[in-house]
Design an enzyme around this catalytic site. Structure first.
Site, PDB file in Angstrom:
ATOM      1  N   ASP A  95      14.301   2.992  -5.252  1.00 52.30           N
ATOM      2  CA  ASP A  95      14.566   4.305  -5.848  1.00 52.30           C
ATOM      3  C   ASP A  95      15.819   4.928  -5.215  1.00 52.30           C
ATOM      4  O   ASP A  95      16.417   4.353  -4.300  1.00 52.30           O
ATOM      5  CB  ASP A  95      13.327   5.222  -5.705  1.00 52.30           C
ATOM      6  CG  ASP A  95      12.985   5.537  -4.244  1.00 52.30           C
ATOM      7  OD1 ASP A  95      13.883   6.001  -3.511  1.00 52.30           O
ATOM      8  OD2 ASP A  95      11.822   5.329  -3.833  1.00 52.30           O
ATOM      9  N   HIS A 110      16.541  -4.419  -0.802  1.00 48.37           N
ATOM     10  CA  HIS A 110      15.806  -5.044  -1.913  1.00 48.37           C
ATOM     11  C   HIS A 110      16.361  -4.634  -3.280  1.00 48.37           C
ATOM     12  O   HIS A 110      15.682  -4.788  -4.288  1.00 48.37           O
ATOM     13  CB  HIS A 110      14.314  -4.704  -1.823  1.00 48.37           C
ATOM     14  CG  HIS A 110      13.625  -5.366  -0.655  1.00 48.37           C
ATOM     15  ND1 HIS A 110      12.374  -5.017  -0.220  1.00 48.37           N
ATOM     16  CD2 HIS A 110      14.026  -6.369   0.164  1.00 48.37           C
ATOM     17  CE1 HIS A 110      12.036  -5.769   0.817  1.00 48.37           C
ATOM     18  NE2 HIS A 110      13.026  -6.583   1.075  1.00 48.37           N
ATOM     19  N   ALA A 224       4.269  10.744   5.887  1.00 48.81           N
ATOM     20  CA  ALA A 224       5.642  10.927   6.366  1.00 48.81           C
ATOM     21  C   ALA A 224       6.159  12.343   6.106  1.00 48.81           C
ATOM     22  O   ALA A 224       6.826  12.931   6.955  1.00 48.81           O
ATOM     23  CB  ALA A 224       6.554   9.897   5.706  1.00 48.81           C
TER      24      ALA A 224
HETATM   25  N1  APR Z   1       3.496   8.467   4.445  1.00 52.52           N
HETATM   26  C1  APR Z   1       3.660   7.371   5.249  1.00 52.52           C
HETATM   27  N2  APR Z   1       3.180   6.151   4.941  1.00 52.52           N
HETATM   28  C2  APR Z   1       2.529   6.026   3.788  1.00 52.52           C
HETATM   29  C3  APR Z   1       2.325   7.095   2.886  1.00 52.52           C
HETATM   30  C4  APR Z   1       2.842   8.377   3.262  1.00 52.52           C
HETATM   31  N3  APR Z   1       2.697   9.462   2.499  1.00 52.52           N
HETATM   32  N4  APR Z   1       1.633   6.631   1.811  1.00 52.52           N
HETATM   33  C5  APR Z   1       1.425   5.324   2.021  1.00 52.52           C
HETATM   34  N5  APR Z   1       1.967   4.947   3.211  1.00 52.52           N
HETATM   35  C6  APR Z   1       2.000   3.628   3.855  1.00 52.52           C
HETATM   36  C7  APR Z   1       0.831   2.749   3.500  1.00 52.52           C
HETATM   37  O1  APR Z   1      -0.230   2.983   4.406  1.00 52.52           O
HETATM   38  C8  APR Z   1       1.429   1.341   3.641  1.00 52.52           C
HETATM   39  O2  APR Z   1       1.244   0.838   4.961  1.00 52.52           O
HETATM   40  O3  APR Z   1       3.152   2.956   3.355  1.00 52.52           O
HETATM   41  C9  APR Z   1       2.926   1.560   3.394  1.00 52.52           C
HETATM   42  C10 APR Z   1       3.427   0.991   2.089  1.00 52.52           C
HETATM   43  O4  APR Z   1       3.316  -0.404   2.130  1.00 52.52           O
HETATM   44  P1  APR Z   1       3.695  -1.331   0.883  1.00 52.52           P
HETATM   45  O5  APR Z   1       3.067  -0.798  -0.359  1.00 52.52           O
HETATM   46  O6  APR Z   1       3.382  -2.720   1.266  1.00 52.52           O
HETATM   47  O7  APR Z   1       5.280  -1.104   0.742  1.00 52.52           O
HETATM   48  P2  APR Z   1       6.467  -1.766   1.560  1.00 52.52           P
HETATM   49  O8  APR Z   1       6.085  -2.053   2.960  1.00 52.52           O
HETATM   50  O9  APR Z   1       7.672  -0.930   1.314  1.00 52.52           O
HETATM   51  O10 APR Z   1       6.632  -3.142   0.784  1.00 52.52           O
HETATM   52  C11 APR Z   1       7.690  -3.990   1.145  1.00 52.52           C
HETATM   53  O11 APR Z   1       7.191  -5.398  -0.690  1.00 52.52           O
HETATM   54  O12 APR Z   1       6.696  -5.928  -2.884  1.00 52.52           O
HETATM   55  C12 APR Z   1       7.677  -5.745  -1.970  1.00 52.52           C
HETATM   56  O13 APR Z   1       9.916  -5.472  -2.521  1.00 52.52           O
HETATM   57  C13 APR Z   1       8.728  -4.745  -2.357  1.00 52.52           C
HETATM   58  O14 APR Z   1      10.149  -3.444  -0.900  1.00 52.52           O
HETATM   59  C14 APR Z   1       8.803  -3.831  -1.147  1.00 52.52           C
HETATM   60  C15 APR Z   1       8.234  -4.707  -0.055  1.00 52.52           C
END
Ligand code: APR
Length: 238
Positions: A95, A110, A224
Site C-alpha cells: 500500500d 514486496h 501499532a
Molecule cells: N498493530 C501491530 N501489529 C498488528 C496489528 C496492529 N494493529 N494488527 C495485526 N498485527 C500483527 C499480527 O499479530 C501479525 O503478527 O501484524 C502481523 C501481520 O502478519 P502477516 O499477516 O503475516 O503480515 P506480514 O508479516 O507483513 O507478511 C509478510 O507475507 O504474504 C506475504 O507478501 C506478503 O508482505 C507480506 C508478507
C-alpha cells in the site's frame, strides 16, 4: 533513549501497521491468506494459469487504496524520520500509506499496488486513474506494440526488490525496529538477525508475539497505532 536522535535507524514494517487503517493482514483471522489460497493469486504460476482471477484480486486491493487513510503509526514514523540523523524505512507492504503518512524514501521490498509492470520490458508505471481500476487488463505505454501489464508485486517464488540497498542499511544501523510483521516470510524475517550480528539494538512492536520473537532485545506487544506514538516521543525526547 533520546540516543536515537544521533543514531542510524532502520525500520521494517509489515501488514500489521496498516491493519488499523482497515487493510486486512495476511495471516490473522480473516486475513487475506485465510480467504484466498496463496497458490491461486500470489505466484507466477497463478498469473499464467488464471490471470483474470489474479488481476481481479489485485484490482480490488488497488481500488481499496482510495478508501483507506494512514493511521497514527504511519504518522509517528514520519515524525521519527524528521527527528533522527539517518533513517531508512523498509516495508513489506504494497500500500501507499507510509508515503501518505509523510514518510519519504520508502523502500517497498514486496512491490507496490500503485504501479503496474510491463511483462516484456519490466518497466513499471503508475496507473491509478479511474480507467485503470476496472476488471479489464491494462497495457503498457513503454513498448511500440503495447504489452500486458502485470501487478507490480513480488509473488511467492520471486526475488524481493532492492535487496542490496536493504542489506547495506541494515548492516550499518544502530537500531533495527520491526512493526506489525508475523516473522514468517524470508528474507524480511531474517533481517533482524543480520542487524543483531552487526550489533544493532533490535526492537519489535507487534500485536502478538511473532515467529522470530527470540531475535529481539525489546518487545512491545499491542496495536501499532496505540503503542508507537508514545514510543516515538520517548525515543526522541527522553
Ligand atoms: N498493530 C501491530 N501489529 C498488528 C496489528 C496492529 N494493529 N494488527 C495485526 N498485527 C500483527 C499480527 O499479530 C501479525 O503478527 O501484524 C502481523 C501481520 O502478519 P502477516 O499477516 O503475516 O503480515 P506480514 O508479516 O507483513 O507478511 C509478510 O507475507 O504474504 C506475504 O507478501 C506478503 O508482505 C507480506 C508478507
Amino acid at each position: 533513549m533520546a540516543i536515537m536522535i544521533g543514531s542510524s535507524i532502520v525500520i521494517l514494517t509489515g501488514a500489521g501497521i496498516s491493519a488499523e487503517s482497515g487493510i486486512n493482514t495476511f495471516r490473522d483471522n480473516n486475513g487475506l491468506w485465510e480467504n484466498h489460497r496463496i497458490e491461486d493469486v500470489a505466484t507466477p504460476t497463478a498469473w499464467i494459469d488464471n490471470p483474470e482471477l489474479v488481476w481481479k484480486f489485485y484490482q480490488t486491493r488497488r481500488k481499496q487504496l482510495l478508501e483507506v487513510k494512514p493511521n497514527q503509526a504511519h504518522i509517528a514514523l514520519s515524525k521519527l524520520e524528521e527527528g533522527v540523523n539517518e533513517f531508512t524505512l523498509i516495508t513489506q507492504n504494497v500500500d501507499d500509506l507510509h508515503e501518505r503518512g509523510g514518510s519519504s524514501n520508502v523502500i517497498h521490498m514486496h512491490g507496490r499496488l500503485r504501479t503496474l509492470r510491463c511483462e516484456v520490458s519490466q518497466k513499471h508505471e503508475e496507473r491509478m486513474e479511474e480507467d485503470d481500476l476496472g476488471d479489464d487488463f491494462l497495457f503498457c505505454t513503454c513498448c511500440t506494440e503495447p504489452n500486458r501489464l502485470r501487478p507490480d508485486i513480488v509473488w511467492f517464488g520471486e526475488m524481493p526488490m532492492h535487496l542490496e540497498e536493504i542489506y547495506e542499511a541494515v548492516e550499518k544501523c544502530d537500531f533495527f525496529i520491526v512493526i506489525g510483521s508475523s516473522g514468517h516470510v524470508y528474507p524480511a524475517a531474517g533481517l533482524v538477525n543480520v542487524a543483531r550480528s552487526c550489533s544493532a539494538k533490535t526492537i519489535l512492536i507487534n500485536f502478538e508475539s511473532p515467529a522470530n520473537a527470540f531475535a529481539f532485545d525489546e518487545i512491545h506487544l499491542g496495536k501499532a497505532g496505540e503503542v508507537l506514538p508514545d514510543l516515538v516521543n520517548s525515543w526522541l525526547n527522553e
